[in-house]
Design a protein around this motif. Structure first.
Motif, short mmCIF file in Angstrom:
data_model
loop_
_atom_site.label_atom_id
_atom_site.label_comp_id
_atom_site.label_asym_id
_atom_site.label_seq_id
_atom_site.Cartn_x
_atom_site.Cartn_y
_atom_site.Cartn_z
N GLY A 140 0.82 -1.20 0.00
CA GLY A 140 0.00 0.00 0.00
C GLY A 140 0.85 1.26 0.00
N GLY A 141 0.19 2.40 -0.18
CA GLY A 141 0.91 3.66 -0.17
C GLY A 141 0.13 4.75 -0.86
N LEU A 142 0.82 5.83 -1.14
CA LEU A 142 0.23 6.98 -1.79
C LEU A 142 0.55 6.94 -3.28
CD1 LEU A 142 -1.20 9.75 -1.64
CD2 LEU A 142 1.06 10.75 -1.18
N VAL A 143 -0.46 7.12 -4.10
CA VAL A 143 -0.28 7.10 -5.54
C VAL A 143 -1.17 8.16 -6.17
CG1 VAL A 143 -2.05 5.32 -5.87
CG2 VAL A 143 -0.22 5.58 -7.56
N GLN A 144 -0.75 8.70 -7.28
CA GLN A 144 -1.56 9.69 -7.99
C GLN A 144 -2.65 9.00 -8.80
OE1 GLN A 144 1.17 12.12 -10.27
NE2 GLN A 144 1.30 13.61 -8.61
N LEU A 161 -3.06 0.59 3.82
CA LEU A 161 -3.74 1.79 3.35
C LEU A 161 -3.29 2.16 1.93
CD1 LEU A 161 -5.58 4.25 3.87
CD2 LEU A 161 -3.57 5.40 4.85
N VAL A 162 -4.27 2.37 1.09
CA VAL A 162 -4.03 2.89 -0.26
C VAL A 162 -4.67 4.27 -0.34
CG1 VAL A 162 -4.54 2.60 -2.71
CG2 VAL A 162 -3.91 0.61 -1.33
N SER A 163 -3.87 5.26 -0.64
CA SER A 163 -4.36 6.63 -0.79
C SER A 163 -4.11 7.10 -2.21
CB SER A 163 -3.67 7.57 0.20
OG SER A 163 -3.96 7.22 1.53
N VAL A 164 -5.16 7.53 -2.88
CA VAL A 164 -5.04 7.98 -4.26
C VAL A 164 -5.33 9.48 -4.30
CG1 VAL A 164 -5.80 7.64 -6.64
CG2 VAL A 164 -5.83 5.72 -5.03
N SER A 165 -4.36 10.24 -4.73
CA SER A 165 -4.52 11.69 -4.79
C SER A 165 -4.98 12.12 -6.18
CB SER A 165 -3.20 12.38 -4.45
OG SER A 165 -2.21 12.04 -5.40
N SER A 166 -5.75 13.19 -6.20
CA SER A 166 -6.29 13.68 -7.48
C SER A 166 -5.33 14.66 -8.15
CB SER A 166 -7.64 14.34 -7.26
OG SER A 166 -7.50 15.40 -6.33
N GLY A 201 -4.71 7.60 -11.65
CA GLY A 201 -4.22 7.03 -12.90
C GLY A 201 -3.06 6.07 -12.72
N GLY A 202 -2.50 6.05 -11.54
CA GLY A 202 -1.36 5.18 -11.26
C GLY A 202 -1.78 3.76 -10.91
N SER A 203 -0.79 2.97 -10.56
CA SER A 203 -1.02 1.55 -10.27
C SER A 203 -0.31 1.15 -8.98
CB SER A 203 -0.50 0.66 -11.40
OG SER A 203 -1.17 0.92 -12.61
N LEU A 204 -0.84 0.12 -8.35
CA LEU A 204 -0.22 -0.48 -7.18
C LEU A 204 -0.41 -1.98 -7.26
CD1 LEU A 204 -1.23 1.72 -4.09
CD2 LEU A 204 1.07 1.42 -5.01
N ARG A 205 0.51 -2.71 -6.65
CA ARG A 205 0.36 -4.15 -6.51
C ARG A 205 0.45 -4.49 -5.03
NH1 ARG A 205 4.26 -9.20 -7.76
NH2 ARG A 205 2.72 -10.70 -8.51
N LEU A 206 -0.64 -4.98 -4.50
CA LEU A 206 -0.68 -5.41 -3.11
C LEU A 206 -0.39 -6.90 -3.03
CD1 LEU A 206 -3.89 -3.56 -1.85
CD2 LEU A 206 -1.56 -2.70 -2.07
N SER A 207 0.28 -7.27 -1.95
CA SER A 207 0.57 -8.68 -1.69
C SER A 207 0.07 -9.05 -0.31
CB SER A 207 2.07 -8.95 -1.77
OG SER A 207 2.59 -8.64 -3.04
N CYS A 208 -0.31 -10.29 -0.17
CA CYS A 208 -0.72 -10.81 1.13
C CYS A 208 -0.17 -12.22 1.26
CB CYS A 208 -2.23 -10.83 1.25
SG CYS A 208 -2.85 -11.76 2.69
N LEU A 212 -5.95 3.88 -10.99
CA LEU A 212 -6.54 4.17 -9.69
C LEU A 212 -7.22 5.54 -9.68
CD1 LEU A 212 -3.76 2.63 -7.50
CD2 LEU A 212 -6.18 2.03 -7.38
N LYS A 213 -8.31 5.60 -8.92
CA LYS A 213 -9.09 6.82 -8.78
C LYS A 213 -9.10 7.24 -7.31
CE LYS A 213 -12.26 5.09 -12.35
NZ LYS A 213 -13.68 4.76 -12.67
#
Length: 119
Positions: free
Chosen positions: A9-13, A114-119, A15-22, A85-86
């Motif tokens: 998780g983390g902060l992303v703008q 936590l995933v935070s997506v900024s506009s 339109g960006g992408s993230l890959r979560l693992s568990c 991401l939105k």
């Protein structure tokens, strides 16, 4: 007792992408479905997707195709690839491992990432 630990998780703008693992520890999870839920501020926890013990993938009816669930049974790990991401995707993402049928009643949760997506 199965323990689940999320990462990625983390902060992303927007339109960006993230890959979560568990990754699960403390026991095998091959007989359990593994997947993801998310909880946005002020909202109920919602199903994002899961992979069954047989490898079948499930998504909610609202699935837009931006999120993809995958699973590596050899590593006791489930992944969530989140693309395009939105800001409304901002949430705590929780990993879940759950039993069905003979294994119903087994239900394990991670602490969330936590995933935070900024506009």
């Amino acid at each position: 007792q199965v323990q689940l630990v999320e990462s990625g998780g983390g902060l992303v703008q927007a339109g960006g992408s993230l890959r979560l693992s568990c990754t699960a520890s403390g026991g095998t999870t091959g007989h359990l479905a593994m997947g993801w839920f998310r909880q946005a501020p002020g909202k109920e926890r919602a199903f994002v997707g899961a992979v069954s013990s047989s490898g079948r993938t499930y998504y909610p009816d609202s699935h837009e195709g931006r999120f993809t669930i995958s699973r590596d049974f050899t590593k006791n790990t489930v992944y969530l690839q989140a693309n395009s991401l939105k800001p409304e995707d901002t949430a705590v993402y929780y990993c879940n491992a759950r039993g069905y049928g003979y294994y119903s009643g087994m239900d394990f949760w991670g602490k969330g990432t936590l995933v935070s997506v900024s506009s």
